[in-house]
Design an enzyme around this catalytic site. Structure first.
Site: not given
Lengths: 345, 141
Positions: A80, A112, A234
């Protein structure tokens, strides 16, 4: 069977301690560090960006894989913080690692989890025999607005994975995804910093999607937590993956090795992929790894991975995640602000 | 708006990204940047493209403290002559190392970095710089 032929990471050398950020904003640094589970984070040097981080990680991955980069048929980079809004980072990286001109390339964006989306795309291309090898990269130089909670965790780093079918170091047994329209975090065109829904990023966003992703894959595979040796979730901070592990009944020792976030912060698209790399650095052949990435907006990609005997003949070729974590230089908040261009020179 | 210098940079991308020079197979000399003719062998020379391994040692260096405007965020920084293992020398910035820790004879490897950018909306130029070789766990040599 499709799998990981090689992988490599890159983490910039610079670190800033959570307490040093907290000092500037009048927060209790120790309490913030303990609360978030992030004690220091990486930041890019003034001449580093997603293209340079991706190129370094990709060079490591190709060396580890022991393949000719001209045989790579697809390069996808998830991030990003691509340096150009229009001009794919993949074009720069493919040239920097010596790929053939006759290949396909694109940049991915899904907060992400753009890097793991790239892994899935490469799996499809390899399985359908459209390419021999695909290169999937997740990398970011994440930005947090100065003074925002995100500033404590938004970090820089990346991981690259060569996906193929011949002699994988780890087989990807299965993957599944969850996607919904959940506005927990976003950045509008032209804005320097992202916005987020504060506490809303937890229950309806991260926890819901990661849990559903994990449950779906367990069901698809007919497996449970007991069938896996390592778990990777994550890591937006050090707290969320640990809490997720508790909900799913994952023993602490099966999650511990992946928690790179404590030392380098949240590398966004690189986060779960660097965590997986750390596990691959140490896992014995035959081990099974369960990974779930998460991307705001929102979605998750879950993977069931088995480590193969082949991995033993590839280790020692390139720096490990721990080698990069250990190579560090601390900077003050003012140097951090200069490198992140939040003060103008 | 058209930007000046784009073509000039584009022509150098291959050699700047991957340190591609050439090698004279007649006298076994390596050149970087690539030469159109071997200066030793002249018409008897035979030049082939050669991708340097990117490993070498610092031959000499200078610490730059009075820096150009584009490099203000990096001051002070080190510019060095790096002697590549193949025998040729090139000039490059040394990164991932504090200026006071750089020394003659230091082992370095090529890395991929941003060289400069043409303003906030302009082209970004990438290429090689050098950094100290780093520890690789499990490396046998």
């Amino acid at each position: 069977m499709v799998g990981i032929i090689g992988y490599g990471v890159y983490i910039p050398r610079y670190r800033i301690k959570t307490v040093d950020i907290a000092d500037v904003w009048g927060d209790d640094g120790e309490a913030v560090a303990q609360g978030l589970g992030v004690f220091e984070k990486s930041l890019p040097g003034p001449d580093e960006d997603v293209a340079t981080i991706s190129a370094e990680a990709a060079r490591n991955a190709v060396k580890y894989a022991k393949i000719d980069p001209k045989e790579i048929g697809a390069v996808y980079i998830g991030s990003e913080s691509h340096p150009y809004a229009v001009k794919p980072t993949g074009t720069i990286v493919a040239e920097a690692i010596g790929c053939s001109e006759n290949m396909t390339c694109a940049d991915f964006e899904f907060a992400c989890k753009a890097g793991t989306a790239a892994v899935q795309t490469c799996m499809g291309l390899v399985t359908s025999k459209m390419v021999k090898y695909g290169l999937a990269i997740g990398a970011d130089t994440a930005q947090g607005r100065p003074g925002d909670a995100l500033e404590y965790s938004a970090a820089a780093g990346g991981a690259a994975y060569v996906i193929g079918e011949e002699d994988p170091v780890a087989t990807i047994e299965a993957t599944s995804s969850v996607t919904t329209d959940t506005p927990d975090f976003w950045r509008r065109e032209g804005e320097d910093f992202p916005s987020h829904g504060a506490r809303f990023t937890g229950e309806p966003a991260y926890f819901r999607h990661v849990e559903q992703g994990a449950t779906n894959l367990f069901k698809k595979m007919g497996t449970s937590v007991d069938d896996y040796d390592y778990f990777v979730f994550h890591m937006p901070n050090g707290k969320f993956p640990v809490a997720m592990g508790k909900v799913l009944g994952v023993p602490k020792e099966k999650l511990e090795d992946s928690l790179v976030v404590r030392h380098i912060g949240n590398t966004y698209s690189g986060s779960s992929m660097v965590g997986l790399a750390r596990v691959l650095d140490i896992a014995k052949p035959g081990s099974r790894i369960f990974m779930v990435s998460y991307g705001s907006g929102a979605g998750s990609d879950a993977f069931s991975i088995r480590v193969e005997d082949e991995i033993q003949s590839h280790r020692g070729e390139v720096p490990t995640v721990d080698d990069y974590i250990a190579r560090k230089t601390y900077v003050s908040y003012s140097v951090y602000a200069k490198y992140r261009r939040t003060i103008k020179a | 708006m058209a930007e000046h210098g784009v073509a000039q940079i584009w022509r150098k991308i291959k050699s700047m990204y991957n340190i591609i020079g050439n090698h004279c197979t007649t006298c076994n000399t390596y050149y970087f940047p690539p030469r159109p003719v071997c200066p030793k062998c002249r018409r008897k020379g035979h030049l082939e493209d050669y991708k340097f391994k990117g490993l070498g040692t610092i031959h000499t260096f200078a610490i730059v403290r009075q820096v150009p405007e584009d490099f203000k965020t990096q001051a002070p920084y080190v510019m060095a002559q790096v002697e590549l293992d193949e025998g040729t020398r090139l000039t490059a910035q040394i990164v991932n190392c504090d200026a006071e820790d750089v020394s003659i004879g230091m082992r370095v490897r090529a890395c991929f970095r941003k060289i400069t950018e043409f303003g906030h909306g302009g082209l970004i130029v990438y290429g090689y710089k050098f950094e100290p070789t780093m520890k690789v766990t499990g490396h046998k040599r």
